[in-house]
Design an enzyme around this catalytic site. Structure first.
Site, PDB file in Angstrom:
ATOM      1  N   HIS A 232      -2.977  -4.357   3.494  1.00 14.19           N
ATOM      2  CA  HIS A 232      -3.967  -3.627   4.296  1.00 14.19           C
ATOM      3  C   HIS A 232      -3.492  -3.184   5.681  1.00 14.19           C
ATOM      4  CE1 HIS A 232      -7.722  -2.136   5.959  1.00 14.19           C
ATOM      5  NE2 HIS A 232      -7.637  -2.997   6.932  1.00 14.19           N
TER       6      HIS A 232
ATOM      7  N   ASP B  65       0.816  -1.222   0.000  1.00 16.28           N
ATOM      8  CA  ASP B  65       0.000   0.000   0.000  1.00 16.28           C
ATOM      9  C   ASP B  65       0.852   1.276   0.000  1.00 16.28           C
ATOM     10  OD1 ASP B  65      -1.396  -2.258   0.983  1.00 16.28           O
ATOM     11  OD2 ASP B  65      -2.903  -1.020   1.947  1.00 16.28           O
TER      12      ASP B  65
ATOM     13  N   GLU C 223      -4.140   1.734  -2.890  1.00 24.77           N
ATOM     14  CA  GLU C 223      -5.409   2.196  -2.291  1.00 24.77           C
ATOM     15  C   GLU C 223      -5.274   3.437  -1.407  1.00 24.77           C
ATOM     16  OE1 GLU C 223      -7.569   0.231   0.664  1.00 24.77           O
ATOM     17  OE2 GLU C 223      -5.897   0.165   2.033  1.00 24.77           O
ATOM     18  N   ASN C 224      -4.037   3.791  -1.043  1.00 27.48           N
ATOM     19  CA  ASN C 224      -3.859   4.956  -0.169  1.00 27.48           C
ATOM     20  C   ASN C 224      -3.032   6.054  -0.810  1.00 27.48           C
ATOM     21  OD1 ASN C 224      -3.408   2.295   1.852  1.00 27.48           O
ATOM     22  ND2 ASN C 224      -4.948   3.779   2.511  1.00 27.48           N
TER      23      ASN C 224
ATOM     24  N   ASN D 258     -10.070  -1.548   0.537  1.00 34.14           N
ATOM     25  CA  ASN D 258     -11.265  -0.947   1.135  1.00 34.14           C
ATOM     26  C   ASN D 258     -11.412   0.542   0.833  1.00 34.14           C
ATOM     27  OD1 ASN D 258      -8.948  -1.242   3.000  1.00 34.14           O
ATOM     28  ND2 ASN D 258     -10.145   0.070   4.350  1.00 34.14           N
ATOM     29  N   HIS D 259     -10.326   1.202   0.417  1.00 27.16           N
ATOM     30  CA  HIS D 259     -10.427   2.631   0.110  1.00 27.16           C
ATOM     31  C   HIS D 259     -10.671   2.898  -1.383  1.00 27.16           C
ATOM     32  CE1 HIS D 259      -9.596   3.883   4.133  1.00 27.16           C
ATOM     33  NE2 HIS D 259      -8.431   3.269   4.174  1.00 27.16           N
TER      34      HIS D 259
ATOM     35  N   HIS E 184      -0.538  -2.427   6.677  1.00 29.46           N
ATOM     36  CA  HIS E 184       0.558  -1.467   6.566  1.00 29.46           C
ATOM     37  C   HIS E 184       1.780  -1.841   7.407  1.00 29.46           C
ATOM     38  CE1 HIS E 184      -2.034   2.074   4.802  1.00 29.46           C
ATOM     39  NE2 HIS E 184      -2.354   0.903   4.297  1.00 29.46           N
TER      40      HIS E 184
ATOM     41  N   HIS F 178      -6.373  -8.381   0.309  1.00 30.68           N
ATOM     42  CA  HIS F 178      -6.382  -7.157   1.113  1.00 30.68           C
ATOM     43  C   HIS F 178      -7.302  -7.389   2.318  1.00 30.68           C
ATOM     44  CE1 HIS F 178      -5.525  -2.857   1.396  1.00 30.68           C
ATOM     45  NE2 HIS F 178      -6.736  -2.734   1.894  1.00 30.68           N
TER      46      HIS F 178
HETATM   47 FE   LIG Z   1      -3.986   0.467   2.923  1.00 34.16          FE
HETATM   48 FE   LIG Z   2      -6.888  -1.160   3.336  1.00 40.74          FE
END
Ligand SMILES: [Fe+2]
Ligand SMILES: [Fe+2]
Ligand SMILES: [Fe+2]
Ligand SMILES: [Fe+2]
Ligand SMILES: [Fe+2]
Ligand SMILES: [Fe+2]
Ligand SMILES: [Fe+2]
Ligand SMILES: [Fe+2]
Lengths: 262, 262, 262, 262
Positions: free
Chosen positions: C175, C8, C39-40, C67-68, C177, C150
Site C-alpha cells: 500500500h 503494487d 490494485e493500481n 483500497n482501490h 509503495h 494492505h
Molecule cells: Fe497501491
Molecule cells: Fe493501496
C-alpha cells in the site's frame, strides 16, 4: 406510550440538572419510559457504576452510551451484568456490554438499540447491518423500538433515519451535543431527530469550559478539558406513539436550569 | 439593519426554491442584505460563474462557499475577479479567491467573512487566527460583520462563536446541511447558530437522493451521488442589529416549498 | 517452495515491466508461485478484467488488491467468478469478491489471504479477527499461507506480523509503495516485511507524475493524477520455505528496468 | 562532511542503546555532525529537559522532534531557550520552540530543518511552504542543510524529497519507526530516504510492547502502552557531502544492540 429521551448528560452539572428536572418532566409528559445517553456523565468522559446506579435509582429505564463508553474501567463488568445499560451494538461482540435491550413498563415493551456511526468514529462493525440485526433480534418481543444513533456525520444519521423509517418507533441522534431543529415524524411513521443535544452547560463548548476549548483551538497545544458548569440546560425529546412501532409525535425539549439551580 | 442568511443551496431544487422565495422573504423580513452559502449549488458540488451571476442578478449580495469551492474549474478566475463571492479566508493565500469583503446597502456597510473548520476538513491555515486577521482588516470599514463558519465539528463552531462574541454581529455555521436549534444572541451581543441547514431537498440525505446515500452506507461500494428533488425547503436565519457590530435578534427560517413548486 | 511476491503494480509502466521481468525472475528464483498486488494496475487505480486476464496468462498465480479494488466497475463480476483474484477479506461479505484462495503448483498447496488495515483506510470489518477466520477456513487445506496486509499504518502491519508469527509462512505488507528495509524471518518462522514497495515509476511520487503530486501538495488545489513512466522498478520479495507454514528465508528484490526498457 | 542522523529514539532501551553506540559510530563514520530525532525518548512520548541535556552532553548536535513534541510540559521553555532542539517548523509560530537552526563543527555550518507532514498529522501550517521559507531564512548562512520530514504518508515524504532535490544536502523521513529501503542520492544531488526507522526495541510494535499493541488492535479497547525493551536496534543514516548543499552518498545503518547489552 411516551418516551422521554435525554441527550448526552455531561459532567456534574448535567447529572444534577437531570435528577432535578426528571420528576416534573416525567409527570408533565406522562413518560412511560425514560432513556438517557450517559456517555459523558462521569466528569465529561464515560460513566461509573455508582453514577449508573444513581440514574437507575432515579427512574431512568435505559442508559445508552457512545464513543466514550470505555473511558472508565470500572464500568466494564457492569456493562455485562446489567441489561438496561447499552453500548453501541456495532462495537465488536467481544467488547464489554451489549447493544440492545427490552424494558417493560405499564404493560408496554420497549426495545432500545444503541448504534455508533462509522464516519470519524471508531466502531468495529457497520451501523446499518447491525441495526437490521438488532431489529431482527427484537422481532415479536417488543411493542416499540427506540434507536439512539451516536454519530458525528449528519449524512449517516439522516440516512439511518430513512433506512429505519416505518420499522421502528423512533431514531434519535446523539454525540454532537448541539440540538437540531429537524425533529419530525417521517412519512413511514418513525419519529426522527438528527441530534437531541446535551444535558449540560450551554455556556461552555459542547460541555467543556469555554476558555479551555478556545485555548486548545487557538494554541493547538494540549489542554486538559474540564466540564463547564455555566448555564446548564436539559435537552431531550418526547416521542409519543399509540400503534406498534409507530410514532404519532415528537416534541423537542430545551429546558434551562431553574432559577437558583446549583 | 437585517441580514437574511441562507444555508448551503443544494442543486437545482435548492437554487430554484431560493430564487422563488427570495422576493417575498426579502420583503417580509425587510432584509438589508442577502448572504447565501452556494458551495453545493452546481449539481450538488461547487458553483459555476453562470449560477453565481444568476444569484447576484436576483439580489444576493454576497455568496459564501466551503469545502466544495474548487469542484468546478470555471469558477477559479471568477473568484479572483468578483469581490462579493468568498471562499474560506483560511485557505492558502495562493488559492483562487479571497475570504472577506464589504458590501454597502442603504448606507450600511456589512463585512462578510468566510471560514473553514480545521477538523475533518482540509484548510491550509487555522480558522481562529484567520478570523482575528480578517476582523483586523475590516476594522473601521464596516458597521456590521457576519461570519460564515463552514465546519463539521460542533466544538469548533461553538468555540468560534464564543471567541468572536462581542466583536462581530453574527457567527453562523454551515456545512452539515441540518439546521440546529440553538440560534440565540450570545451575552456579548453576537448572534449565533451552529448550523443554518441547507436549502435543498429535505426528502434526501443532506441533499443527496436518499436511495443513493443509503446504498453507499449499506454496501460500502462507490456510488455516484445525485441531488434529490424531494421535498425542498429553504433554511436560513434573519439577523437584526441596530448598534454597530451587535445583533438584537436572530430568527430561524425553515420554509417548505410552496404548494405546486416544481 | 518459493513464492515470488510483487508489490503494487502501478499503471502501464509497472505492468509492462512486470511482464518483461517475470520470466527471468521466475527462473532465477525458481518460483513455485507468483503473487502480485494489482490494485493500481489500471491507469493507477484498480484493475480491469482484461488486465487481470493478461496477468494470469503470463503466469501470475494469484492477484491481491486493496483500497482501490472497486475503482473499475467492470471488475465486480470478475471478482466473484475467479477464485485466484482476491480483495481484502475484511471488506463486507456483501461486497464483490472474496478474500482468500488456495492454488496448487508442483504438488504444493498455497493459501493466500488478502487483508486491509483499519487505520486511515475504509474496511468494513476488523483485520485481525478476519485473519484468524481465514486461517481457520484454510486449516488442513494448505501447505503454506501467504498474507498480504494492505495497510497504511506501520503499527497495524508490524502487529499483524507478530500476531501471525508461527501460524503462516509469510506476512507481506503493501500500500505505501515504498519498500521497507525490515524483511526477515520472525522468531516463530514467519517471513515478514512491512512493505514490499511498488512496481512502477520510482521517478514519480509513489507512482504518480511527480510534478502533479507536488502541485497538489503545494497548491492544495484539485489535481488530476496520472501515472509516471519515469524510472520504473520492480519491487518484490522471494519467500522460501521447506516446512509447512514456515519460511526459511525472505529475500528483497529491487530491480530497475533493464536498459532500453520502454 | 558527514552527518550521522538517528531515527526516533524510543524509550529507555532506545536512549541507552544510542548512548552506548554513539562513540563508535561517530568514529567509524567520521561524523562531523550527529542529529537525532528524540520525539519518543521520554518513556515513548516526548522528551524532557533532563534527557535533552543528556543527549547534548553525549555529543548530539541537534535534536529534532515531531507529533509528540508537547507531551512533556517541562520541555516547553527548554524549546524556546535552546537553539539546537527543533520542533516542526510548520507548527504555529505561537507554539513553543522553533523549526530550524544552524550548528558549526570543524568550520562547517549545518542548517537543520524539522517539518511535520499535514496528512493524518496535526500541523498548523503547510509543510511545503514552510520548507521554502526555512531555506530562504538559511540562505547564505550554511554550507549544508538537513531536513527531517516527520510524516505518516509516503506521498508527502517522497514529494518533499523531489521538491527540495538540488536545494538541500539531505531530506530524511521519520515517524513510522520502520526503515525504508530507498536511501539514495536523487538526481539533483540531495540524499533522500523515506524513513530512517527508529532506535528502539525491534521486538515490539514500532517500539511498544507487542502484547499491548496487539491487544489494542484485537480488542479495540483502551490499552496503556509501554515501551518494549525487546531486541533494541539503532537505525540511522550517514550522509556524506563535499560540495555545498549536495550529498555524495547516503548509507543506511541498521545496528543491533551488542551482545550483553542491557
Ligand atoms: Fe497501491
Ligand atoms: Fe493501496
Ligand atoms: Fe457525548
Ligand atoms: Fe460521543
Ligand atoms: Fe454544503
Ligand atoms: Fe461543506
Ligand atoms: Fe516517533
Ligand atoms: Fe511521530
Amino acid at each position: 406510550m411516551n418516551i422521554l429521551f435525554v441527550g448526552d448528560v455531561v459532567g456534574s452539572a448535567g447529572r444534577r440538572l437531570l435528577l432535578r428536572l426528571l420528576p416534573e418532566l416525567r409527570e408533565q409528559h406522562d413518560a412511560t419510559f425514560v432513556v438517557v445517553n450517559g456517555e459523558n456523565v462521569a466528569g465529561g468522559v464515560g460513566i461509573t457504576p455508582k453514577i449508573a446506579d444513581e440514574l437507575f435509582a432515579h427512574g431512568v429505564d435505559v442508559i445508552t452510551l457512545g464513543n466514550h463508553t470505555y473511558r472508565q474501567r470500572a464500568i466494564y463488568p457492569y456493562l455485562d451484568r446489567h441489561d438496561a445499560i447499552l453500548r453501541p451494538a456495532n462495537f465488536l461482540k467481544s467488547q464489554p456490554g451489549h447493544g440492545h435491550c427490552v424494558v417493560e413498563r405499564a404493560g408496554v415493551r420497549l426495545g432500545v438499540v444503541n448504534l455508533s456511526g462509522n464516519l470519524f468514529l471508531k466502531a468495529g462493525r457497520p451501523a446499518f447491518a447491525e441495526a437490521d440485526a438488532a431489529l431482527h433480534a427484537l422481532r415479536g418481543r417488543v411493542d416499540h423500538v427506540l434507536v439512539d444513533m451516536h454519530a458525528e456525520a449528519t449524512s449517516e444519521k439522516v440516512a439511518i433515519g430513512w433506512h429505519l423509517d416505518g420499522r421502528v418507533t423512533a431514531v434519535v441522534g446523539t454525540h454532537t451535543h448541539v440540538p437540531t431543529a429537524d425533529a419530525r415524524v417521517l412519512p413511514g411513521g418513525t419519529a426522527y431527530i438528527t441530534d437531541v443535544g446535551m444535558t449540560g452547560a450551554r455556556g461552555g463548548v459542547i460541555g467543556v469550559k469555554k476558555e479551555l476549548a478556545i485555548e486548545s483551538l487557538v494554541t493547538q497545544m494540549p489542554v486538559r478539558f474540564e466540564p463547564s458548569e455555566d448555564d446548564p440546560w436539559l435537552m431531550g425529546v418526547v416521542i409519543s406513539g399509540t400503534s406498534p412501532l409507530r410514532a404519532d409525535r415528537i416534541e423537542q425539549l430545551l429546558v434551562p436550569a431553574p432559577a437558583g439551580f446549583r
